[in-house]
Enzyme design. Structure first.
Site, PDB file in Angstrom:
ATOM      1  N   GLU A   1       1.937   6.457 -32.948  1.00 52.19           N
ATOM      2  CA  GLU A   1       0.936   5.687 -33.680  1.00 52.19           C
ATOM      3  C   GLU A   1       1.183   4.182 -33.588  1.00 52.19           C
ATOM      4  O   GLU A   1       1.024   3.452 -34.571  1.00 52.19           O
ATOM      5  CB  GLU A   1       0.842   6.144 -35.141  1.00 52.19           C
TER       6      GLU A   1
ATOM      7  N   HIS B   1       5.631   7.532 -42.843  1.00 54.37           N
ATOM      8  CA  HIS B   1       6.572   8.586 -42.454  1.00 54.37           C
ATOM      9  C   HIS B   1       7.994   8.028 -42.515  1.00 54.37           C
ATOM     10  O   HIS B   1       8.209   6.826 -42.334  1.00 54.37           O
ATOM     11  CB  HIS B   1       6.309   9.064 -41.022  1.00 54.37           C
TER      12      HIS B   1
END
Length: 404
Positions: free
Chosen positions: A49, A270
């Site tokens: 990402e 995350h």
């Protein structure tokens, strides 16, 4: 590794959540990630990402001194978001895009536009096949419409590893798999490839309880998604295996715990996963162990095939609905064309012809025809991919059942 008895390999894996204009404090966090990587000096860095190529370029410049080798994987409409940094030469790269990756009309999710895929092949003295990847997100666990697509991706990833790892001594996979450890997709991937979970195998672990990588203590995490999981969930993994004359052990595994070390904000929504692997040459070649990692592999393949079959039936219904809508739109256009020809021929001339309403209705019917035809084509391709995967799983299941 010729002449070297052991190799100590340090790996850093992180879903960076770096979406331009949308992710909170993106630029600050990308700089923080770069500073940390430069200080820590990992051997291999796997990032997901990183949606902006400018962010990748900034990281590449900042890390050039300690990570002279890097690669960014470009695919899809908005890119894959995958990149890898290495202290060792990257011998070659290979891009494989999954055949199914969500739906183009689900704009709020966007997975279809990024073209997710497994990432790279790298060389670290001894041949090391390293993969940086991300599978389709779950979004809703209770009503997971994307489960069949994610299973197809897990199956294709397993097949990708089987067919590209023959020349490697060690296989290393890191990334956001968007699946819990006991989900059928993870069990299928591990069972069919023989990959081992660094968290389960680590001799020493330090970090979030149960190795979770989405945790309530992270200020960027959507707390509502974690209500059924008060401790968090583990969806980011480092998996590995030795294939030839090497053994691999996970010496240590760490995760961040809501904040970056020594900082007030996290790297991402995350948690980062950091593993230290101990790779050692043994006397005789061990031989490949693909497909022998799970003693109940036949049950796992059966469960996965059942879920893919459910997705196949849903795709067929959607194909039928979109095809029927396209036919109705085509019939409406034909009726309008007949009415227009009748007017031109002088039929019904006693009433004025409503040109504006006629044109608007024709435009609407044509739009519905194009949209429905596109959806019919997409779901036809989806049916073929799901059917093909189901057939492959059936062949594997039959072979496993016939094996002594």
């Amino acid at each position: 590794m010729e002449g070297e008895p052991t190799l100590r390999l340090r790996i850093f894996d992180l879903n960076c959540w770096a979406i331009r204009y949308l992710s909170k404090q993106r630029q600050q966090r990308v700089r923080l990630i770069g500073d940390t990587l430069r200080q820590e000096g990992f051997d291999l860095v796997l990032l997901q990402e990183v949606w902006s190529e400018q962010d990748y370029s900034d990281l590449k410049v900042k890390l050039a001194g300690c990570y002279p080798f890097s690669h960014y994987f470009r695919s899809g409409v908005i890119g894959s978001g995958l990149c890898v940094f290495s202290r060792f030469p990257i011998l070659d790269t290979l891009l494989y895009q999954y055949s199914l990756n969500g739906y183009p009309y689900m704009l709020q999710h966007g997975d279809w536009f990024c073209g997710k895929e497994p990432g790279s092949r790298a060389g670290v003295t001894a041949p090391l096949l390293s993969l940086s990847l991300q599978l389709h997100a779950e979004y809703c666990r209770d009503k997971d419409a994307y489960l069949p697509h994610r299973l197809v991706q897990a199956w294709e990833l397993a097949q990708f590893i089987r067919h590209t790892s023959k020349a490697a001594d060690v296989v290393l996979l890191g990334g956001d798999l968007n699946m819990h450890p006991e989900d059928v997709g993870i069990r299928l991937l591990r069972g069919w490839t023989g990959l081992r979970d660094a968290f389960a195998e680590a001799m020493h672990f330090e970090g979030c309880k149960n190795g979770c990588t989405l945790v309530p203590d992270n200020c960027f995490t959507d707390k509502s998604e974690l209500l059924p999981f008060p401790l968090g969930i583990r969806i980011d993994y480092i998996l590995y295996k030795a294939i030839s004359s090497f053994t691999v052990k996970c010496e240590e595994l760490k995760t961040t715990t809501g904040r970056a070390p020594g900082m007030n904000i996290p790297f991402s929504d995350h948690e980062a996963v950091m593993a230290t692997l101990h790779i050692q040459r043994q006397g005789q070649p061990a031989g490949a162990t693909l497909g022998t990692g799970d003693p109940a592999l036949a049950d796992v393949v059966t469960e996965a095939r059942t879920e893919v079959g459910v997705g196949l039936q849903a795709a067929r219904r959607q194909r039928y609905s979109s095809g029927r809508m396209a036919v109705l739109a085509l019939l409406l256009l034909l009726l309008q064309a007949a009415a227009a020809l009748g007017t031109l021929a002088g039929l019904g001339a006693e009433q004025p012809f409503p040109k504006l309403s006629f044109c608007l209705l024709a435009f609407l019917a044509f739009g519905v025809l194009v949209l429905a035809s596109s959806l019919h084509l997409f779901h036809t391709m989806e049916v073929k991919m799901l059917h093909g995967t189901e057939d492959q799983m059936w062949m594997v299941l039959r072979a496993l059942q016939e094996r002594p």
